[in-house]
Design a protein around this motif. Sequence first.
Motif, mmCIF file in Angstrom:
data_model
loop_
_atom_site.group_PDB
_atom_site.id
_atom_site.type_symbol
_atom_site.label_atom_id
_atom_site.label_comp_id
_atom_site.label_asym_id
_atom_site.label_seq_id
_atom_site.Cartn_x
_atom_site.Cartn_y
_atom_site.Cartn_z
ATOM 1 N N MET A 64 -27.602 9.286 -4.603
ATOM 2 C CA MET A 64 -28.667 8.913 -5.247
ATOM 3 C C MET A 64 -28.761 7.894 -6.220
ATOM 4 O O MET A 64 -29.444 6.847 -6.020
ATOM 5 C CB MET A 64 -29.123 10.154 -6.281
ATOM 6 C CG MET A 64 -29.658 11.427 -5.609
ATOM 7 S SD MET A 64 -30.985 11.148 -4.341
ATOM 8 C CE MET A 64 -30.063 11.360 -2.711
ATOM 9 N N GLU A 65 -27.635 7.299 -6.717
ATOM 10 C CA GLU A 65 -27.500 6.194 -7.482
ATOM 11 C C GLU A 65 -27.407 4.972 -6.314
ATOM 12 O O GLU A 65 -27.520 3.894 -6.727
ATOM 13 C CB GLU A 65 -26.044 6.281 -8.140
ATOM 14 C CG GLU A 65 -26.010 7.132 -9.279
ATOM 15 C CD GLU A 65 -24.860 7.247 -9.954
ATOM 16 O OE1 GLU A 65 -23.783 6.625 -9.491
ATOM 17 O OE2 GLU A 65 -24.629 7.937 -10.976
ATOM 18 N N GLU A 66 -26.776 5.414 -5.064
ATOM 19 C CA GLU A 66 -26.723 4.272 -4.045
ATOM 20 C C GLU A 66 -28.143 3.946 -3.653
ATOM 21 O O GLU A 66 -28.073 3.357 -2.631
ATOM 22 C CB GLU A 66 -25.616 4.646 -3.027
ATOM 23 C CG GLU A 66 -24.223 4.627 -3.545
ATOM 24 C CD GLU A 66 -23.339 5.398 -2.468
ATOM 25 O OE1 GLU A 66 -23.894 5.705 -1.614
ATOM 26 O OE2 GLU A 66 -22.132 5.331 -2.730
ATOM 27 N N GLY A 67 -29.222 4.694 -3.681
ATOM 28 C CA GLY A 67 -30.446 4.618 -3.457
ATOM 29 C C GLY A 67 -30.648 5.477 -1.824
ATOM 30 O O GLY A 67 -31.752 5.164 -1.302
ATOM 31 N N LYS A 68 -29.695 6.272 -1.652
ATOM 32 C CA LYS A 68 -30.029 7.122 -0.222
ATOM 33 C C LYS A 68 -31.149 8.039 -0.501
ATOM 34 O O LYS A 68 -31.286 8.358 -1.694
ATOM 35 C CB LYS A 68 -28.790 7.861 -0.008
ATOM 36 C CG LYS A 68 -27.523 7.173 0.160
ATOM 37 C CD LYS A 68 -27.467 6.262 1.432
ATOM 38 C CE LYS A 68 -26.414 5.434 1.542
ATOM 39 N NZ LYS A 68 -25.150 6.029 1.934
ATOM 40 N N PRO A 69 -32.009 8.170 0.549
ATOM 41 C CA PRO A 69 -33.338 8.825 0.372
ATOM 42 C C PRO A 69 -33.149 10.470 0.294
ATOM 43 O O PRO A 69 -33.745 10.905 -0.483
ATOM 44 C CB PRO A 69 -34.158 8.722 1.594
ATOM 45 C CG PRO A 69 -32.930 8.183 2.601
ATOM 46 C CD PRO A 69 -31.641 7.560 1.841
ATOM 47 N N MET A 86 -37.337 13.786 8.939
ATOM 48 C CA MET A 86 -37.178 13.410 7.438
ATOM 49 C C MET A 86 -36.116 12.062 7.377
ATOM 50 O O MET A 86 -35.948 11.309 6.254
ATOM 51 C CB MET A 86 -36.348 14.460 6.713
ATOM 52 C CG MET A 86 -37.095 15.632 6.548
ATOM 53 S SD MET A 86 -36.212 16.933 5.458
ATOM 54 C CE MET A 86 -35.713 15.994 3.945
ATOM 55 N N VAL A 87 -35.653 11.650 8.430
ATOM 56 C CA VAL A 87 -34.910 10.513 8.602
ATOM 57 C C VAL A 87 -35.737 9.210 8.095
ATOM 58 O O VAL A 87 -35.379 8.298 7.465
ATOM 59 C CB VAL A 87 -34.114 10.347 9.837
ATOM 60 C CG1 VAL A 87 -33.583 8.783 9.887
ATOM 61 C CG2 VAL A 87 -33.340 11.420 10.221
ATOM 62 N N LYS A 88 -37.114 9.413 8.336
ATOM 63 C CA LYS A 88 -37.947 8.223 8.114
ATOM 64 C C LYS A 88 -39.091 8.718 6.928
ATOM 65 O O LYS A 88 -39.282 7.830 6.365
ATOM 66 C CB LYS A 88 -38.909 7.912 9.345
ATOM 67 C CG LYS A 88 -38.017 7.050 10.442
ATOM 68 C CD LYS A 88 -38.908 6.808 11.599
ATOM 69 C CE LYS A 88 -37.857 6.059 12.978
ATOM 70 N NZ LYS A 88 -38.902 5.674 13.866
ATOM 71 N N LYS A 89 -39.135 9.980 6.908
ATOM 72 C CA LYS A 89 -39.996 10.349 5.755
ATOM 73 C C LYS A 89 -39.434 11.554 5.184
ATOM 74 O O LYS A 89 -39.758 12.874 5.566
ATOM 75 C CB LYS A 89 -41.481 10.750 6.246
ATOM 76 C CG LYS A 89 -42.501 11.038 5.517
ATOM 77 C CD LYS A 89 -43.583 11.378 6.150
ATOM 78 C CE LYS A 89 -44.901 11.754 5.440
ATOM 79 N NZ LYS A 89 -46.128 12.033 5.730
#
Length: 473
Positions: free
Chosen positions: A283-288, A432-435
């Motif tokens: 989450m800190e790395e900005g992964k969705p 979910m990969v895109k949304k």
Amino acid sequence: MLYDNFAMLTKRELLIRIVKLLKEENLVNGVKYIPVEMRPKNKRPIKCCVHKDRYILKHKIISILGFEITDEEIDLIPLSEFAQKALDNKNTKENILSVVHEACSACMQSQYFVTNMCRGCEGRPCLMNCPKAAISFKGGKACITQEDCVGCGLCSKVCPYHAIVYTPVPCEDVCPVKAITKSEDGTEHIDKDKCIYCGKCMQTCPYGAIMERSKVIDVYKSITAPDKKIIAIPAPAIYGQFNATPGQILSAIKAIGFDDVVEVALGAEDTSRNEAAEFLERMEEGKPFMTTSCCPAYVGWVDKHAPMVKPFVSDTRSPMVYAARRVKEQYPDAEVVFIGPCLAKRYEAEMYVPEVDYVMSFEELGAFMVAYDINPETCEELPLDPEVTKFARGYAQAGGVRNAIVEAVGNGYTTLSIEGLDKKNQTLLKTMVKKPEAQFVEVMACDGGCVNGPCSLAPLTLAKRQIKKALEK
């Protein structure tokens, strides 16, 4: 969902009889009597005759003993010879899951079928709505031309009398990845390159024709070997299988002959700790988003059928792995037996977990308990590990992993629990990969979670009640 049926009971009786013969040290001489004792002449046959029933039982026994049935020459070999080879570790069955062709009824291909409930009504909505003109009327009754039918099901939906039904091939119908198809002779074939070992086909086949590779002989030989130390690591779902306390269930497992019993829930504590840290880092790395990785059938689905999801799957190992590692640290020379409801765990252990020597199913555990006359309800309590929390034992049911991670990271993130890998959930995961629908996603291949695994003993509703009682203690 798991429902009791006679094919399932036949499999369990075979396991019980084989374990009893092992205990009596009479497997080689006694195994040949099993088909005759289970299908005597005065018992109404299931197939055409009692001899066919016995022949099928023989082939199922051969499968349980660990052999692949590949050609007709196998019929010339007596069961006693297979038993001796199994005891000598010469059983060569490679596939974790296989079809017992003699038991397979070669079900007719899935199709829509007009029953005698058809009234030949004037409206004829089935004919008007069929997009391929596959329906005609003969003698005032609807008739489907199977060569033209595409299986859309519109005719069945619009029939006012519900006279058109869908007749599936049960094993093919439930397979989420279409890994099981018909061979030239009409019997089923499992494609190992597609199979994720969810076990739904085995659980669903009404003839009990799909069986997993059993390890009862290997486990028996280890627990009776005086020079070996053998440790059982039961999955948290075990507490949903018996009407007994967790301490009594662990005591019953130890009474079979294991030197120690270590809860896999102890490994779940490690999984929760590591997965929570990994999630926060992502989450800190900005992964969705990130999904769980403890269900091997789901991981297999990602590897074989949804590689686009792989970057979002946790790298944390499953509770089985961490529990086995703890055991190996304490008992370096011991053999480790994972006990669980999951067929895919056999594949995971064999391919990726050298710390686990054998995987035994709940059905096989139940066979040992019956053969050894062990009733968990009457066993003394074994003390539970104080390090294990209710969140770790909660891994047994859907939502359990999510609850454990939320407990570790707090409520500041969106979460989702996915049960089952039907078409809808597969599509959801791929999109979910895109949304992304949530930041943390728990995925279980079995509806209800591990308590509803294909090798469970208790139906889901009962298992859930038992798990709830165990978590409240």
